[in-house]
Design a protein around this motif. Structure first.
Motif, PDB file in Angstrom:
ATOM      1  N   GLN A  48      -4.139  -3.238  -8.958  1.00 27.88           N
ATOM      2  CA  GLN A  48      -4.813  -3.296 -10.259  1.00 27.88           C
ATOM      3  C   GLN A  48      -4.144  -2.277 -11.177  1.00 27.88           C
ATOM      4  O   GLN A  48      -3.170  -2.592 -11.830  1.00 27.88           O
ATOM      5  N   CYS A  49      -4.575  -1.035 -11.181  1.00 26.29           N
ATOM      6  CA  CYS A  49      -3.880  -0.062 -12.046  1.00 26.29           C
ATOM      7  C   CYS A  49      -2.517   0.297 -11.467  1.00 26.29           C
ATOM      8  O   CYS A  49      -1.614   0.695 -12.190  1.00 26.29           O
ATOM      9  N   GLY A  50      -2.374   0.164 -10.134  1.00 29.96           N
ATOM     10  CA  GLY A  50      -1.084   0.383  -9.489  1.00 29.96           C
ATOM     11  C   GLY A  50      -0.772   1.816  -9.091  1.00 29.96           C
ATOM     12  O   GLY A  50       0.269   2.061  -8.481  1.00 29.96           O
ATOM     13  N   PHE A  51      -1.658   2.738  -9.388  1.00 29.85           N
ATOM     14  CA  PHE A  51      -1.330   4.140  -9.107  1.00 29.85           C
ATOM     15  C   PHE A  51      -1.197   4.402  -7.603  1.00 29.85           C
ATOM     16  O   PHE A  51      -0.313   5.144  -7.169  1.00 29.85           O
ATOM     17  N   CYS A  52      -2.045   3.786  -6.824  1.00 30.79           N
ATOM     18  CA  CYS A  52      -2.021   4.018  -5.369  1.00 30.79           C
ATOM     19  C   CYS A  52      -0.976   3.165  -4.662  1.00 30.79           C
ATOM     20  O   CYS A  52      -0.688   3.380  -3.484  1.00 30.79           O
ATOM     21  N   CYS A 103      -7.960   4.255  -3.093  1.00 28.11           N
ATOM     22  CA  CYS A 103      -7.742   3.335  -4.210  1.00 28.11           C
ATOM     23  C   CYS A 103      -9.047   3.246  -4.990  1.00 28.11           C
ATOM     24  O   CYS A 103     -10.090   2.957  -4.405  1.00 28.11           O
ATOM     25  N   ARG A 104      -8.975   3.472  -6.278  1.00 28.23           N
ATOM     26  CA  ARG A 104     -10.187   3.434  -7.113  1.00 28.23           C
ATOM     27  C   ARG A 104     -10.518   2.023  -7.572  1.00 28.23           C
ATOM     28  O   ARG A 104     -11.592   1.797  -8.122  1.00 28.23           O
ATOM     29  N   CYS A 105      -9.559   1.094  -7.419  1.00 26.29           N
ATOM     30  CA  CYS A 105      -9.710  -0.191  -8.109  1.00 26.29           C
ATOM     31  C   CYS A 105     -10.004  -1.393  -7.216  1.00 26.29           C
ATOM     32  O   CYS A 105     -10.818  -2.229  -7.575  1.00 26.29           O
ATOM     33  N   THR A 106      -9.292  -1.525  -6.110  1.00 24.55           N
ATOM     34  CA  THR A 106      -9.238  -2.846  -5.462  1.00 24.55           C
ATOM     35  C   THR A 106     -10.326  -3.118  -4.439  1.00 24.55           C
ATOM     36  O   THR A 106     -10.509  -4.261  -4.044  1.00 24.55           O
TER      37      THR A 106
HETATM   38  S1  FES Z   1      -4.908  -0.095  -7.772  1.00 27.85           S
HETATM   39 FE1  FES Z   1      -5.803   1.475  -9.003  1.00 27.85          FE
HETATM   40  S2  FES Z   1      -6.021   3.148  -7.620  1.00 27.85           S
HETATM   41 FE2  FES Z   1      -5.433   1.500  -6.376  1.00 27.85          FE
END
Ligand code: FES
Ligand code: FES
Length: 133
Positions: free
Chosen positions: A67-71, A103-106
């Motif tokens: 999602q955001c791709g940070f992780c 991961c904050r998003c997935t």
């Molecule tokens: S995709 Fe956003 S923190 Fe994992």
């Protein structure tokens, strides 16, 4: 290298993971002097000569594991270590092996599916249709 992310800086989140001599490490708590003479691999090393994505990167896209791709780069480097072992892991084992990442998003399920799918593909086995109990 832009793929290696600085997250927690205390070895908790896995965003900074790189492979050093075949083993995945949190690079934020790995002293630079320990790396002297060692081979360090980052996400950048996975792509083909013309920028083609590797199978595990492609699987992350297919399974919407980003999602955001940070992780993502850190997760993928741990996935590479898992996949290069050539072993067939259970879902529980994969969860444990991936548990060093936040991961904050997935919600993690898509990430697990992407790693599992690539593991089955590389082993030439059909992906089970039902999740393990
Ligand atoms: S995709 Fe956003 S923190 Fe994992
Ligand atoms: S930044 Fe290294 S583990 Fe979080």
């Amino acid at each position: 290298m832009t793929s290696v992310k600085k997250g927690c800086e205390v070895g908790e989140c896995g965003a900074c993971n790189v492979i050093i001599d075949g083993e995945c490490f949190n690079s934020c708590i790995y002293l630079a002097v320990w790396a002297e003479g060692k081979r360090i691999r980052t996400l950048e090393s996975l792509m083909g000569p013309n920028g083609e994505l590797s199978d595990i990167q492609q699987a992350f896209i297919e399974e919407t594991a980003v999602q955001c791709g940070f992780c993502t780069p850190g997760f993928i480097m741990t996935a590479v270590e898992i996949l290069e072992s050539g072993k067939l892991y259970t879902d529980a084992e994969l969860r444990k092996l991936l548990s060093g990442h936040l991961c904050r998003c997935t919600g993690y399920e898509n990430i697990l599916r992407a790693v599992k799918k690539t593991m089955y593909r590389r082993l030439g086995l059909p992906m089970p249709t039902e999740p393990e109990a």
